[in-house]
Scaffold this motif. Structure first.
Motif, PDB file in Angstrom:
ATOM      1  N   TYR A 128       0.759  -1.065  -0.136  1.00 12.10           N
ATOM      2  CA  TYR A 128      -0.007  -0.177  -0.246  1.00 12.10           C
ATOM      3  C   TYR A 128       0.838   1.250   0.066  1.00 12.10           C
ATOM      4  O   TYR A 128       1.905   1.134   0.594  1.00 12.10           O
ATOM      5  CB  TYR A 128      -0.937   0.067   1.204  1.00 12.10           C
ATOM      6  N   LYS A 129       0.275   2.422  -0.562  1.00 14.95           N
ATOM      7  CA  LYS A 129       1.060   3.741  -0.187  1.00 14.95           C
ATOM      8  C   LYS A 129       0.186   4.624   0.552  1.00 14.95           C
ATOM      9  O   LYS A 129      -1.208   4.565   0.413  1.00 14.95           O
ATOM     10  CB  LYS A 129       1.345   4.194  -1.491  1.00 14.95           C
ATOM     11  N   GLN A 130       0.589   5.337   1.428  1.00 14.04           N
ATOM     12  CA  GLN A 130      -0.191   6.394   2.144  1.00 14.04           C
ATOM     13  C   GLN A 130      -0.059   7.850   1.512  1.00 14.04           C
ATOM     14  O   GLN A 130       1.303   8.299   1.518  1.00 14.04           O
ATOM     15  CB  GLN A 130       0.015   6.070   3.553  1.00 14.04           C
TER      16      GLN A 130
ATOM     17  N   MET B 211      -4.936   5.633   2.392  1.00 16.25           N
ATOM     18  CA  MET B 211      -4.245   4.475   2.137  1.00 16.25           C
ATOM     19  C   MET B 211      -4.487   3.904   0.710  1.00 16.25           C
ATOM     20  O   MET B 211      -5.657   4.096   0.583  1.00 16.25           O
ATOM     21  CB  MET B 211      -4.197   3.357   2.995  1.00 16.25           C
TER      22      MET B 211
END
Length: 122
Positions: free
Chosen positions: A59-61, A67
């Motif tokens: 995941y990327k925030q 998210m």
């Protein structure tokens, strides 16, 4: 080179999975790269003795805190690939890396790997 062409990629350092005796460690420092280049982010994990099948998610925030799911790897499958995202899964070494190609400014974020027992997804 103008600053607008620079890309920051941040990694978190520890993100525990759910379940018993699982952990994920990301010990890479912050990465500075450029638009159009490729970066690779590393993740090591530990699993309990009775966990045979599992998923690892990336995941990327975003700076907003949102998210965003990127890609997942199942423990019994070959390396996953989805668009600009690909993984190098080394089950015997309990490691997985995420490669992001053709970087875009929107890739500036914190990146997380998450380990889940496949039983959690049923």
């Amino acid at each position: 080179m103008p600053l607008s062409r620079l890309l920051w990629v941040f990694l978190t350092f520890t993100f525990p999975g759910s379940g018993v005796a699982q952990s994920v460690t990301q010990d890479q420092p912050d990465i500075l790269s450029e638009v159009g280049k490729t970066v690779t982010l590393n993740c090591q994990y530990e699993i309990s003795w009775n966990m045979f099948y599992y998923y690892i998610f990336w995941y990327k925030q975003l700076p907003s805190g949102q998210m965003t799911y990127l890609i997942r790897q199942y423990s019994d499958d070959g390396n996953a690939r989805d668009g600009r995202y690909s993984v190098n899964f080394q089950k015997a070494h309990k490691s997985i890396s995420l490669t992001i190609s053709a970087l875009e400014l929107e890739d500036s974020a914190k990146y997380f790997c998450l380990l889940l027992d496949s039983q959690c997804l049923k």
